[in-house]
Motif scaffolding. Structure first.
Motif, PDB file in Angstrom:
ATOM      1  N   ASP A  64       0.819  -1.213   0.000  1.00 29.19           N
ATOM      2  CA  ASP A  64       0.000   0.000   0.000  1.00 29.19           C
ATOM      3  C   ASP A  64       0.849   1.259   0.000  1.00 29.19           C
ATOM      4  N   GLY A  65       2.161   1.075  -0.026  1.00 25.75           N
ATOM      5  CA  GLY A  65       3.073   2.207   0.031  1.00 25.75           C
ATOM      6  C   GLY A  65       3.685   2.540  -1.316  1.00 25.75           C
ATOM      7  N   ASP A  80      19.790  14.940   0.746  1.00 24.95           N
ATOM      8  CA  ASP A  80      19.507  15.386   2.112  1.00 24.95           C
ATOM      9  C   ASP A  80      18.305  14.667   2.710  1.00 24.95           C
ATOM     10  N   TRP A  81      17.264  14.439   1.896  1.00 29.06           N
ATOM     11  CA  TRP A  81      16.077  13.778   2.437  1.00 29.06           C
ATOM     12  C   TRP A  81      16.411  12.392   2.981  1.00 29.06           C
ATOM     13  N   PHE A  82      17.410  11.739   2.382  1.00 32.80           N
ATOM     14  CA  PHE A  82      17.801  10.410   2.856  1.00 32.80           C
ATOM     15  C   PHE A  82      18.439  10.501   4.249  1.00 32.80           C
ATOM     16  N   TYR A  83      19.285  11.507   4.446  1.00 38.08           N
ATOM     17  CA  TYR A  83      19.871  11.699   5.778  1.00 38.08           C
ATOM     18  C   TYR A  83      18.777  12.029   6.799  1.00 38.08           C
ATOM     19  N   ASN A  84      17.769  12.799   6.374  1.00 38.86           N
ATOM     20  CA  ASN A  84      16.673  13.144   7.278  1.00 38.86           C
ATOM     21  C   ASN A  84      15.883  11.901   7.696  1.00 38.86           C
ATOM     22  N   ILE A  85      15.555  11.025   6.740  1.00 43.18           N
ATOM     23  CA  ILE A  85      14.786   9.828   7.109  1.00 43.18           C
ATOM     24  C   ILE A  85      15.639   8.833   7.892  1.00 43.18           C
ATOM     25  N   SER A  86      16.953   8.902   7.728  1.00 44.41           N
ATOM     26  CA  SER A  86      17.831   8.041   8.523  1.00 44.41           C
ATOM     27  C   SER A  86      17.786   8.466   9.991  1.00 44.41           C
ATOM     28  N   ALA A  87      17.618   9.775  10.230  1.00 46.64           N
ATOM     29  CA  ALA A  87      17.532  10.287  11.596  1.00 46.64           C
ATOM     30  C   ALA A  87      16.129  10.120  12.177  1.00 46.64           C
ATOM     31  N   ASP A  88      15.103  10.272  11.331  1.00 47.87           N
ATOM     32  CA  ASP A  88      13.710  10.146  11.772  1.00 47.87           C
ATOM     33  C   ASP A  88      12.900   9.624  10.595  1.00 47.87           C
ATOM     34  N   PRO A  89      12.530   8.351  10.611  1.00 44.22           N
ATOM     35  CA  PRO A  89      11.855   7.757   9.457  1.00 44.22           C
ATOM     36  C   PRO A  89      10.390   8.156   9.286  1.00 44.22           C
ATOM     37  N   ARG A  90       9.831   8.920  10.219  1.00 46.29           N
ATOM     38  CA  ARG A  90       8.434   9.352  10.082  1.00 46.29           C
ATOM     39  C   ARG A  90       8.355  10.474   9.052  1.00 46.29           C
ATOM     40  N   VAL A  91       7.499  10.287   8.056  1.00 41.19           N
ATOM     41  CA  VAL A  91       7.382  11.247   6.963  1.00 41.19           C
ATOM     42  C   VAL A  91       5.914  11.489   6.638  1.00 41.19           C
ATOM     43  N   ILE A  92       5.677  12.503   5.829  1.00 43.89           N
ATOM     44  CA  ILE A  92       4.366  12.723   5.225  1.00 43.89           C
ATOM     45  C   ILE A  92       4.577  12.637   3.724  1.00 43.89           C
ATOM     46  N   ALA A  93       3.808  11.778   3.080  1.00 39.63           N
ATOM     47  CA  ALA A  93       3.880  11.631   1.619  1.00 39.63           C
ATOM     48  C   ALA A  93       2.569  12.129   1.043  1.00 39.63           C
ATOM     49  N   THR A  94       2.671  13.070   0.103  1.00 42.05           N
ATOM     50  CA  THR A  94       1.485  13.583  -0.571  1.00 42.05           C
ATOM     51  C   THR A  94       1.503  13.067  -1.999  1.00 42.05           C
ATOM     52  N   VAL A  95       0.473  12.290  -2.328  1.00 40.37           N
ATOM     53  CA  VAL A  95       0.351  11.681  -3.651  1.00 40.37           C
ATOM     54  C   VAL A  95      -1.102  11.841  -4.081  1.00 40.37           C
ATOM     55  N   GLY A  96      -1.311  12.317  -5.290  1.00 44.84           N
ATOM     56  CA  GLY A  96      -2.672  12.444  -5.789  1.00 44.84           C
ATOM     57  C   GLY A  96      -3.531  13.374  -4.955  1.00 44.84           C
ATOM     58  N   ARG A  98      -3.541  13.655  -1.781  1.00 49.40           N
ATOM     59  CA  ARG A  98      -3.805  13.093  -0.446  1.00 49.40           C
ATOM     60  C   ARG A  98      -2.501  12.962   0.342  1.00 49.40           C
ATOM     61  N   SER A  99      -2.484  13.532   1.543  1.00 46.81           N
ATOM     62  CA  SER A  99      -1.307  13.426   2.413  1.00 46.81           C
ATOM     63  C   SER A  99      -1.507  12.288   3.403  1.00 46.81           C
ATOM     64  N   ARG A 100      -0.461  11.493   3.564  1.00 45.36           N
ATOM     65  CA  ARG A 100      -0.521  10.345   4.470  1.00 45.36           C
ATOM     66  C   ARG A 100       0.725  10.316   5.345  1.00 45.36           C
ATOM     67  N   HIS A 101       0.508  10.010   6.632  1.00 39.14           N
ATOM     68  CA  HIS A 101       1.636   9.797   7.539  1.00 39.14           C
ATOM     69  C   HIS A 101       2.202   8.423   7.232  1.00 39.14           C
ATOM     70  N   MET A 102       3.519   8.376   7.005  1.00 40.99           N
ATOM     71  CA  MET A 102       4.158   7.120   6.615  1.00 40.99           C
ATOM     72  C   MET A 102       5.486   6.969   7.343  1.00 40.99           C
ATOM     73  N   GLU A 147       5.824   3.349   3.883  1.00 43.58           N
ATOM     74  CA  GLU A 147       4.712   2.511   4.326  1.00 43.58           C
ATOM     75  C   GLU A 147       3.825   3.300   5.284  1.00 43.58           C
ATOM     76  N   GLU A 148       2.545   2.921   5.292  1.00 40.73           N
ATOM     77  CA  GLU A 148       1.562   3.552   6.180  1.00 40.73           C
ATOM     78  C   GLU A 148       2.079   3.515   7.622  1.00 40.73           C
ATOM     79  N   ASN A 149       1.913   4.603   8.343  1.00 38.33           N
ATOM     80  CA  ASN A 149       2.326   4.683   9.732  1.00 38.33           C
ATOM     81  C   ASN A 149       1.089   4.597  10.618  1.00 38.33           C
ATOM     82  N   PRO A 150       0.864   3.446  11.249  1.00 42.44           N
ATOM     83  CA  PRO A 150      -0.338   3.304  12.081  1.00 42.44           C
ATOM     84  C   PRO A 150      -0.298   4.172  13.326  1.00 42.44           C
ATOM     85  N   VAL A 151       0.901   4.543  13.784  1.00 37.83           N
ATOM     86  CA  VAL A 151       1.064   5.404  14.962  1.00 37.83           C
ATOM     87  C   VAL A 151       1.711   6.696  14.504  1.00 37.83           C
TER      88      VAL A 151
END
Length: 152
Positions: A64-65, A80-96, A98-102, A147-151
């Protein structure tokens, strides 16, 4: 511009970056390149703690991701975004529109090989392989699964 392949790629990436935001906003987040989709990825800056957004192409879905690839125009260092997700993998992805916490994670081992195989079958393996060849082993191109972030 020096005309080297790396310089040409970097110039193309800079041009795409310049038009991505207005194009994405004008299209309500529905930007496609064939089956590939434009994703606005918002991370938390690893040093600033501030939201940082970048536009990436998702060549395929993974469950689903979404899959995003850190080619970074064949630059020697990771984006840079890769270094950011390495430090904190929580992201917001906007596709179509729709924004989703992932949560972002790097595909490794068998999963990485399977994804590369699927990209190749769909004709998208070429940009990844060309970037990897241009780097001549200086870094591994990350394949990042969102991937979808349930929390949240």
């Amino acid at each position: 511009m020096t005309g080297t392949p790396r310089a040409l790629v970097r110039s193309g990436v800079a041009l795409l970056d310049a038009v991505s935001t207005p194009l994405f906003r004008a299209a309500g987040g529905n930007v496609r390149f064939g089956p590939a989709r434009l994703v606005e990825l918002t991370t938390v800056g690893r040093r600033s703690g501030q939201p940082r957004s970048v536009f990436l192409t998702s060549y395929m879905r993974v469950g689903d991701g979404y899959l995003v690839v850190g080619t970074h125009g064949a630059a020697v260092r990771q984006p840079d975004w890769f270094y950011n997700i390495s430090a904190d993998p929580r992201v917001i992805a906007t596709v179509g529109g729709r924004s989703r916490h992932m949560v972002a994670r790097v595909a490794a081992g068998d999963e990485r090989r399977q994804i590369l195989g699927k990209l190749a079958l769909r004709g998208y393996g070429i940009p990844v392989l060309l970037a990897q060849l241009a780097l001549s082993g200086t870094r591994v191109i990350p394949l990042v699964v969102l991937e979808e972030n349930p929390v949240q």
